[in-house]
Enzyme design. Structure first.
Site, short mmCIF file in Angstrom:
data_model
loop_
_atom_site.label_atom_id
_atom_site.label_comp_id
_atom_site.label_asym_id
_atom_site.label_seq_id
_atom_site.Cartn_x
_atom_site.Cartn_y
_atom_site.Cartn_z
N CYS A 230 0.79 -1.13 -0.24
CA CYS A 230 0.01 0.17 0.09
C CYS A 230 0.91 1.22 0.15
O CYS A 230 2.01 1.38 0.08
CB CYS A 230 -0.64 0.08 1.08
SG CYS A 230 -0.04 -0.02 2.75
N ALA B 74 3.30 1.60 2.92
CA ALA B 74 4.24 0.96 2.90
C ALA B 74 5.37 1.68 1.70
O ALA B 74 6.69 1.44 2.05
CB ALA B 74 3.98 -0.41 2.07
N ARG C 157 12.80 -4.45 6.12
CA ARG C 157 13.09 -4.31 4.96
C ARG C 157 14.74 -4.42 4.71
O ARG C 157 15.31 -3.97 3.68
CB ARG C 157 12.43 -2.83 4.38
CG ARG C 157 11.30 -3.23 3.43
CD ARG C 157 10.72 -1.92 2.75
NE ARG C 157 11.82 -1.21 1.99
CZ ARG C 157 12.11 -1.60 0.57
NH1 ARG C 157 11.43 -2.77 0.05
NH2 ARG C 157 12.98 -0.97 -0.17
N HIS D 298 5.48 6.58 -2.62
CA HIS D 298 6.69 6.87 -2.98
C HIS D 298 6.73 8.62 -3.37
O HIS D 298 7.52 9.28 -2.82
CB HIS D 298 7.47 6.22 -4.13
CG HIS D 298 7.56 4.73 -3.93
ND1 HIS D 298 7.28 4.01 -4.86
CD2 HIS D 298 7.76 3.92 -3.06
CE1 HIS D 298 7.43 2.73 -4.31
NE2 HIS D 298 7.90 2.72 -3.14
#
Lengths: 459, 554
Positions: free
Chosen positions: B73, B76, B107, B207
């Site tokens: 999503c 994230a 991550r 992003h």
């Protein structure tokens, strides 16, 4: 230092959780759903939820975790997720064809107030859910309780949707395990089997999340409780529920729905925990405890006496889920160890805290207990008052490394070691395994710290 | 001429001796008609025409509910991917506990706190407001404010960022005004992101939101010019498994100074100062091109696309940087470094290659890795049969030349586009128009990315937002030697008896970037495609199933 900013001084925090010892409801619901044979868990929310849950479960089990999502966009979040769920149901039955879709909600769909039964009814009316296929649901708002609550809610949904009473009781005993490993579920079943007790376990993730590598991927593995068995839970002569926070709701619902009496016990971790389980099962099923279990029990007692000197008086920090924490604490106390810092990340109620306090009442030390608490506080306690051993999930390794403390992984998640899904820590044999792990790290530490003069060959 | 072109267009392409169009039709046949129509546009058989023109692929479109894909999503993408690797800010997740929990250390962004004087590193911590039903009903602003205060009181960070999860947007908490208020009160930088999970269609929206936020709240706060002759930023490199460290090692050797990395091994101080660099080098075009564009408009820093995945791609990227600066000293130094590094890489490759030559791979990951890693497989003599992105856009597939043709749909329109103007004082074009023209004439590409498809062979299957069904079918039909994806796909694929290399987490290995990384990758792929384990799936009694029996008289 990994956790270089953790202040030794403990300031009360009311709003900020740091290093949580819990996660949200939906992942528990997803895990429970995987314990139904032929079931596809479905997350009704934005796709990040299922991506995170599948990732977390996969990292823990190193197994495929199939699940679907309604994939909310901003539009769905404003207008409701009905269209998404309808499309999802259609696609799932067309493409993947499970026997059951187990829908759980998320903070998103709960906040907008989507009514799952209404949407499912529409799916049925629109012919998107073929005859003979099931769609069950549980409400699992992420802002209430924790992953154990979500597990509990989905297990209760299994009762609500499937359990039926034909009026003719069977000899079977329902066994409801908490949010435990597939290996634990298998061990609990093995105990029932050696006792000759017919049983229905639900949910059952053994052979689902510890499956074999054969060269054939099965989206719906061989394991899991069958629908037929779930229906029959209503006719069982009784239910034994293991781990209150995860199983009490389902056991009680089964009692009120189908008049199946229940015993709600702690998880069968350690000598007393397993004794209680075996004893209750024996009485409920009307069987004798077989020699094989007496042998295992005796072996465990033998091990405790053999290794007691290395355990006695050792101070322990325990953090994890409420059912595990309570059962582990009882086991540690039974070994004459001293659990001095205890945190459950999930809320578990006043009665729970009281039970925990009773278990540690006589250890001769002040005990820190926080329910719900977080791992920052747990770490701060350890900084102020060091322990000899930490028991908790993988995230504890950062504390263990910084503070140079022996560490045994237990609970969820364990992202960095093999074993938990194959080798149980429940029952008498599980207790021996747990002891082996504890002794392993304690004695490795003794060896590491021994001088050339004090090194012991025989221990 | 026209005839020749006609011949070319009717020429039947094959993929691994199969007809890819037929394979596609077979896979699509399972879907309900509407879904099949939609997926068909995201499932394209590659054909590279003149000037690198490729078929149109539908990308960055809504996920089909129920199909089971790889995407995550917006939150994230914002908190997990872009801001997660910045060690010296406290990232508070405003929402129920899950989102913060799942993005806590999962991550693998390595970081070196000792590389900044204050040594701050909050990446090992997870901060959350752990929203309860009472906040859902009455609002969470008060709790957020208190949480920021408690974070400050306990940790004294130099900056705090707040990330909104789904319910925050729905109940209408104004995280930005809370952040402004707390910034004023605490005297440190406090800023928020409206990165609710439902925004956009994938991580990609996150992003973009992260890029906007950093640009608005951080970039340009510190004008100090860092020492160094060739000063660049590396963008879209997240230091998974230490990739950024390897790239930095090479830069150091070449005498290239990194002002900032977005955002592997990053510090907020470096972001604040990053507009003083003279060149932006973009690794992952998808996740970070926005910052590069904005920095160019506001401060005059040009950007180029680079790729440090693959030894030859690394050499090419270093040469490109040297060419940009145009100083013979740097050009020579870069050549010297390449000459020094390559022999070891080539020796490793030559040793491994006989065991990997001709093996077939499929890559479905991210927004650039599915492209970049084809380089490394090429070095190993392996073929890429099929590839696709999880959250790429058309330009990541077909190249930036298609940007004007991309229709902005409702889901993308909801993501803020900042209007950026030249900074009246600080705008400084780093190279003259003449020099730029001269470079371009020599074939040097500014602000350009050709995308994945022009570099893939005709017949290869390019699939956006791959589903579980398609994954299963590709594996059954092609039986590739290696599949690349992420953790959710890993064991599903491996149950088929085919190794899966995770290209998000590298399966906890790496680095794979740069020269040393390439060597690591060669060995890892050799291990995976030649492992003995895949031979063990059948027991001896399954291989020779003759009946065993005992005589009745025994």
């Amino acid at each position: 230092m990994l956790l270089r900013h953790t202040p030794t001084e403990i300031k009360e925090r009311k709003a900020l959780t740091v290093n949580p010892a819990k996660t949200c409801q939906p992942i528990g619901a997803m895990y429970a759903s995987l314990g139904i044979h032929g079931c596809l868990p479905h997350s009704h929310g934005s796709q990040g939820c299922y991506a995170y849950h599948r990732s977390a479960l996969t990292r823990h089990f190193k197994e495929p975790v199939a699940a679907a999502t309604s994939a909310f966009t901003e539009g769905a979040s404003v207008f409701g997720g009905q269209a998404n769920l309808l499309q999802s149901i259609d696609n799932i039955f067309t493409v993947y064809n499970p026997d059951v879709i187990a829908v759980h909600t998320t903070c998103l769909s709960e906040t907008i107030g989507d009514d799952i039964p209404q949407i499912v009814a529409k799916a049925r009316a629109d012919g998107k859910a073929p005859a003979g296929k099931y769609i069950i649901h549980a409400n699992t708002p992420s802002y209430v309780g924790s992953h154990v609550t979500g597990y509990s809610n989905m297990v209760k949904a299994m009762v609500d949707y499937f359990s039926t009473s034909t009026g003719a009781k069977t000899k079977a005993v329902n066994l409801i395990p908490g949010f435990v490993e597939p290996s634990d579920m298998a061990e609990i079943q093995r105990i029932a089997e050696v006792m000759g007790v017919p049983y229905i376990m639900f949910p059952d993730t053994s052979k689902v999340l510890n499956g074999p590598l054969t060269g054939k991927y099965k989206m719906f593995p061989d394991g899991g409780t069958t629908i037929e068995d779930l229906h029959m839970t209503g006719d069982s002569k009784g239910t034994i529920a293991l781990g209150r926070t995860c199983t009490m709701a389902a056991a009680r619902a089964l009692d009120s729905k189908c008049k199946v009496p229940c015993e709600i016990l702690d998880l069968p971790i350690g000598l007393q925990g397993t004794d209680e389980f075996v004893d209750k099962l024996r009485l409920m099923a009307g069987v004798n405890v077989p020699d094989v279990l007496n042998l295992e029990r005796g072996q465990l007692v033998d091990c405790i006496s053999d290794w007691h000197q290395y355990l006695y008086g050792k101070r322990v920090g325990v953090v994890g889920d409420p059912d595990q924490v309570l059962a582990l604490t009882r086991f540690l106390v039974s070994l004459d160890m001293k659990p001095v810092h205890i945190v459950s990340g999930s809320p578990a109620g006043k009665k729970y805290v009281k039970a925990l306090e009773e278990v540690v009442a006589d250890i001769g030390e002040e005990v820190n207990i926080k329910v719900p608490g977080d791992m920052l506080l747990f770490h701060q306690w350890i900084k102020n008052d060091p322990v000899d051993l930490i028991i908790g999930n993988t995230y504890c390794k950062y504390i263990a490394k910084d503070e140079d403390i022996p560490f045994v992984r237990h609970g969820f998640p364990i992202y960095d070691r093999m074993g938990h899904s194959y080798f149980s820590t429940m029952g008498y044999r599980g207790a021996m395994r747990l002891m082996e792990q504890i002794l392993g790290v304690l004695m490795d530490r003794q060896d590491r710290d021994a001088t050339d003069i004090t090194m012991e060959l025989v221990m | 001429m026209a005839e020749a072109a006609k011949d070319l267009s009717t020429e039947k392409v094959t993929l691994d001796n199969l007809d890819p169009e037929e394979v596609k039709a077979r896979i699509m046949a399972k879907y309900p008609p509407k879904v099949a129509r939609k997926r068909s546009k995201q499932f394209v058989i590659n054909k590279v025409g003149e000037d690198g023109k490729t078929p149109v692929i539908n990308a960055n479109v809504r996920t089909v509910p129920g199909l089971m894909g790889q995407r995550g999503c917006c939150y994230a993408g914002c908190k997990g991917v872009v801001l997660g690797p910045t060690r010296d800010i406290i990232n508070i997740t405003h929402g129920p506990i899950g989102c913060g929990f799942y993005s806590w250390l999962t991550r693998r962004n390595q970081t070196d706190p000792e590389s900044t004087p204050d040594g701050h590193n909050f990446m090992t911590y997870c901060f959350s407001t752990d929203m309860q039903d009472e906040e859902i009903i009455f609002g969470g602003e008060k709790k957020l404010k208190q949480a920021i205060q408690e974070a400050y009181d306990n940790f004294k960070p130099k900056a705090i960022a707040v990330f909104s999860t789904c319910p925050v947007g729905l109940i209408g908490d104004d995280v930005h005004s809370v952040c402004r208020e707390m910034k004023e009160k605490l005297g440190i930088n406090v800023f928020g992101f409206s990165c609710e999970g439902y925004k956009g269609v994938s991580q990609s929206a996150g992003h973009h939101i992260a890029n906007n936020g950093i640009f608005k709240h951080v970039v340009g706060l510190d004008d100090t010019i860092k020492e160094g002759k060739y000063r660049i930023n590396l963008l879209g490199e997240y230091n998974i498994g230490g990739d950024a460290f390897e790239i930095e090692r090479i830069f150091d050797k070449c005498g290239i100074t990194q002002v900032a990395t977005y955002s592997g091994n990053s510090s907020i101080d470096a972001f604040a100062n990053s507009h003083t660099a003279d060149l932006n080098c973009i690794m992952c075009h998808r996740s970070i091109n926005y910052v590069a564009e904005m920095m160019e408009t506001k401060f005059g820093v040009p950007w180029i696309k680079v790729n440090f995945i693959g030894a030859h791609a690394t050499a090419k990227s270093l040469r490109k940087i040297a060419q940009y600066f145009g100083e013979q000293e740097l050009i020579d130094k870069v050549e010297e470094v390449i000459a020094e590094e390559l022999p070891e890489v080539e020796a490793a490759c030559a040793e491994v290659r006989p065991r990997t030559e001709g093996k077939r791979a499929m890559l479905f990951v991210g927004g650039s890795r599915a492209h970049h890693y084809q380089e490394l497989f090429g070095e190993l003599g392996m073929k890429t049969l099929s590839a696709g992105y999880e959250f790429g856009h058309r330009d990541d597939y077909e190249g930036r030349k298609v940007l004007p043709d991309i229709k902005v749909d409702a889901d993308s329109r909801n993501i803020e586009e900042l209007t950026i103007e030249k900074d009246p004082e600080r705008f400084n074009p780093r190279i003259s128009e003449e020099r730029k023209a001269e470079l371009e004439k020599a074939g040097f590409a500014f602000n350009d990315y050709d995308g994945m498809m022009p570099e893939m062979p005709d017949g290869a299957m390019v699939i956006d937002d791959l589903s579980q069904w398609e994954t299963d079918q590709l594996i059954k039909i092609f039986k590739p030697d290696l599949f690349c994806a992420g953790i959710k796909e890993k064991y599903t694929v491996q149950k088929h008896g085919i190794p899966l290399k995770q290209l998000h987490s590298y399966d906890y290995g790496g680095p794979y970037a740069g020269f040393k990384g390439a060597i690591n990758f060669y060995h890892e792929i050799d291990r995976m495609v030649n492992s003995r384990v895949w031979e063990y799936m059948k027991a001896p009694w399954d291989k020779n199933p003759e009946l065993a029996a005992t005589y009745a008289c025994d």
